[in-house]
Structures are given as structure tokens and as C-alpha cells.
Scaffold this motif. Structure first.
Motif, PDB file in Angstrom:
ATOM      1  N   SER A 103     -32.696  -3.569   7.424  1.00  0.00           N
ATOM      2  CA  SER A 103     -32.431  -4.359   8.618  1.00  0.00           C
ATOM      3  C   SER A 103     -31.943  -5.736   8.179  1.00  0.00           C
ATOM      4  O   SER A 103     -32.117  -6.133   7.021  1.00  0.00           O
ATOM      5  N   GLU A 148     -30.551  -3.158  13.177  1.00  0.00           N
ATOM      6  CA  GLU A 148     -31.538  -4.099  13.699  1.00  0.00           C
ATOM      7  C   GLU A 148     -31.343  -5.462  13.040  1.00  0.00           C
ATOM      8  O   GLU A 148     -31.150  -5.559  11.828  1.00  0.00           O
ATOM      9  N   THR A 170     -35.488 -10.178  17.950  1.00  0.00           N
ATOM     10  CA  THR A 170     -35.126  -8.955  17.245  1.00  0.00           C
ATOM     11  C   THR A 170     -34.389  -8.046  18.222  1.00  0.00           C
ATOM     12  O   THR A 170     -34.769  -7.942  19.401  1.00  0.00           O
ATOM     13  N   THR A 220     -30.826  -4.857  18.511  1.00  0.00           N
ATOM     14  CA  THR A 220     -29.848  -3.995  17.855  1.00  0.00           C
ATOM     15  C   THR A 220     -28.444  -4.550  18.121  1.00  0.00           C
ATOM     16  O   THR A 220     -28.138  -5.018  19.220  1.00  0.00           O
ATOM     17  N   THR A 240     -34.727  -6.488  21.830  1.00  0.00           N
ATOM     18  CA  THR A 240     -35.817  -5.527  22.003  1.00  0.00           C
ATOM     19  C   THR A 240     -37.189  -6.194  21.859  1.00  0.00           C
ATOM     20  O   THR A 240     -38.164  -5.766  22.464  1.00  0.00           O
TER      21      THR A 240
END
Length: 282
Positions: free
Chosen positions: A162, A188, A244, A246, A265
Motif C-alpha cells: 500500500s 490503498e 485512507t 482507494t 474508506t
């Protein structure tokens, strides 16, 4: 004597900025050795000036004893003292303002006044423009050198599970994401910054930004990413968040360009970091 006081003032100012850590509000700390060197140079010049002042004062004292009644009153000398006094006032002003005025931290008010734009669409001198949203260091490299830097950044991020934008790598990694947005679709990403909303955004959109310094405050810009906010996240300008989400892309009409967008998210409201700025490291 005026010169000595000015040199002492600048010596103390630079020492104070380093001791307090406020020097990071003005320059990329990668170049702090330059301002540290200035402290020793000012000390050296102060000692040299002090030596010549003492030597000259001694000579003037001896000249006064030998002058007698024929020397008269020197109006030119008095005029020169006024000129030196005025020059001293001008020279000491940066020292006084640097020591007694608070260091202002750049915030969303600067963004609101200057607006958000990509320098590539501006026909002015690229070296005189402050950058916004997308880091672009291509002007500091040749075409081949810049491609190598970006390829290196792409390989680095592809090897990570990520993407976390933080500290010394914030600007480097963000520039990579902007140059290869398709490579990171669905990845992410986590980053911290202050929120900024303008009239061009819909109610579920905001920018998450950090002020970044390439060399010094003169070339500072504000960098970050657009957020796609969930319904239960309400934020206001200058509110600091750790986000955080996507990665996706969208075409943003004001910029006439597809840009990365982060679908949030997870989020957390946080305090402003001790050092709110980020810096380019290569």
C-alpha cells in the motif's frame, strides 16, 4: 560600531532559527548546512570588525591628543554619522522582525487567494510559478534524468503493498502517483493533510493538502489529492485529517486533465503536526 551590532544581530537570528527549529519554515532542511555555515561566517566577520574597530578607536584617540586647537568642527563627519545611523536602521530591521514577529504557517487562505492550477497550462515563466496540487520537478532534471527518477519512484511503489505518503517521501511518491495514475488504480493510500474545499467542488469532494518546499519558502507550493468523501464525513478548511482510501481517477474540468482521486474508506481527525510542511529530498 553599527556594523558590529548588525553582524551580532544576524548571527543571533540564524542561531535562534536553528535552535528553535523555525528554520524549517523557511528552507528545505536538506540545505540547512548553508544557513549553519552562515552562523560561523557572521561570527568571523564580527570578530574581524571588532578588531578593526578597536584598532581604529585607538588611532582616533591618539589623533585627538595631537590635534590641539586647529582641528575645528567636522560637519562632514556628523553628516556621515546620520547616514550610517539610517543604514543601520535598514539593516537591523530584518533581525528585529525575524526575532519578534511570529512565524506564520501557510494555510488554506493562501490556496484560496492563489487558486489551484497546473503550471503546465500557464504560459508564464515556469521557474517563477508556485506549484499547486501536483508536484513537478521536471525542470530540475534533463528529460532523460527525469524519466530515470520517475521510473525509480514507480518501481519503489510497485514493490509496496500500500502507499503511505509521509515525511521525506511525501512529495516524491505523490509526484509518481500523478505521473502514473493508471498504475495505481484500486491501490490503498494513506496520507495526512489539511482539508480544503472550493466552489468548484461538489458536496462530497474536498482536497487534502500539504505545503511543500523544494528548496526554500520562495518556491513553496501546496500539494495533495482530491478526496471522494463518504456521507458521514464532514470537514472544513484547515481541519487536519489522516485519510485512507482507494485510488481512482477522474477528469477534472477546471484543470482539463484526469487527476487521481482517493475514495475515502477510513479517516481520523488529527492535530496539526509539529512541522506541517513536507520537503523534496532528491
Amino acid at each position: 560600531m553599527f556594523r558590529i551590532f548588525v553582524l551580532i544581530g544576524f548571527t543571533y537570528l540564524f542561531f535562534h532559527l536553528h535552535a528553535s527549529g523555525d528554520i524549517s519554515k523557511y528552507i528545505n532542511m536538506k540545505y540547512s548546512y548553508i544557513s549553519e555555515s552562515a552562523i560561523y561566517i557572521f561570527i568571523l566577520f564580527t570578530l574581524i570588525s571588532l578588531y578593526f574597530y578597536i584598532k581604529g578607536d585607538k588611532h582616533e584617540h591618539e589623533h585627538g591628543h595631537n590635534c590641539g586647537v586647529d582641528c575645528g568642527h567636522d560637519h562632514t563627519h556628523e553628516e556621515n554619522r546620520w547616514n550610517r545611523g539610517f543604514a543601520f536602521l535598514i539593516m537591523i530591521t530584518p533581525v528585529l522582525t525575524g526575532l519578534f514577529l511570529p512565524v506564520a504557517t501557510l494555510d488554506s487562505n493562501i490556496v484560496e487567494k492563489k487558486g489551484l492550477f497546473f503550471p503546465v497550462y500557464d504560459e508564464g515563466d515556469q521557474y517563477s510559478q508556485h506549484q499547486f496540487l501536483q508536484p513537478d520537478t521536471s525542470s530540475y532534471y534533463g528529460k532523460e534524468g527525469y524519466s530515470e527518477v520517475m521510473d525509480k519512484g514507480l518501481k519503489k511503489l510497485n514493490n509496496e503493498d500500500s502507499i503511505t505518503l509521509e515525511g521525506d517521501t511525501f512529495l516524491n511518491d505523490l509526484e509518481t502517483v500523478y505521473n502514473y495514475p493508471g498504475e495505481f488504480m484500486g491501490e490503498e493510500m494513506t496520507l495526512t493533510g489539511f482539508a480544503y474545499k472550493d466552489k468548484e467542488l461538489s458536496s462530497n469532494q474536498a482536497f487534502l493538502l500539504r505545503f511543500g518546499i523544494i528548496h526554500c519558502i520562495a518556491d513553496s507550493g501546496v500539494y495533495g489529492i482530491m478526496l471522494d468523501l463518504p456521507d458521514d464525513l464532514k470537514t472544513s478548511n484547515d481541519e487536519w485529517l489522516q485519510i485512507t482510501g482507494t485510488l481512482d481517477t477522474m477528469y477534472y474540468q477546471p484543470f482539463k486533465k484526469s487527476i487521481p482521486v482517493l475514495k475515502v474508506t477510513k479517516w481520523e481527525k488529527v492535530s496539526e503536526p509539529n512541522d506541517p510542511y513536507v520537503y523534496r529530498q532528491n
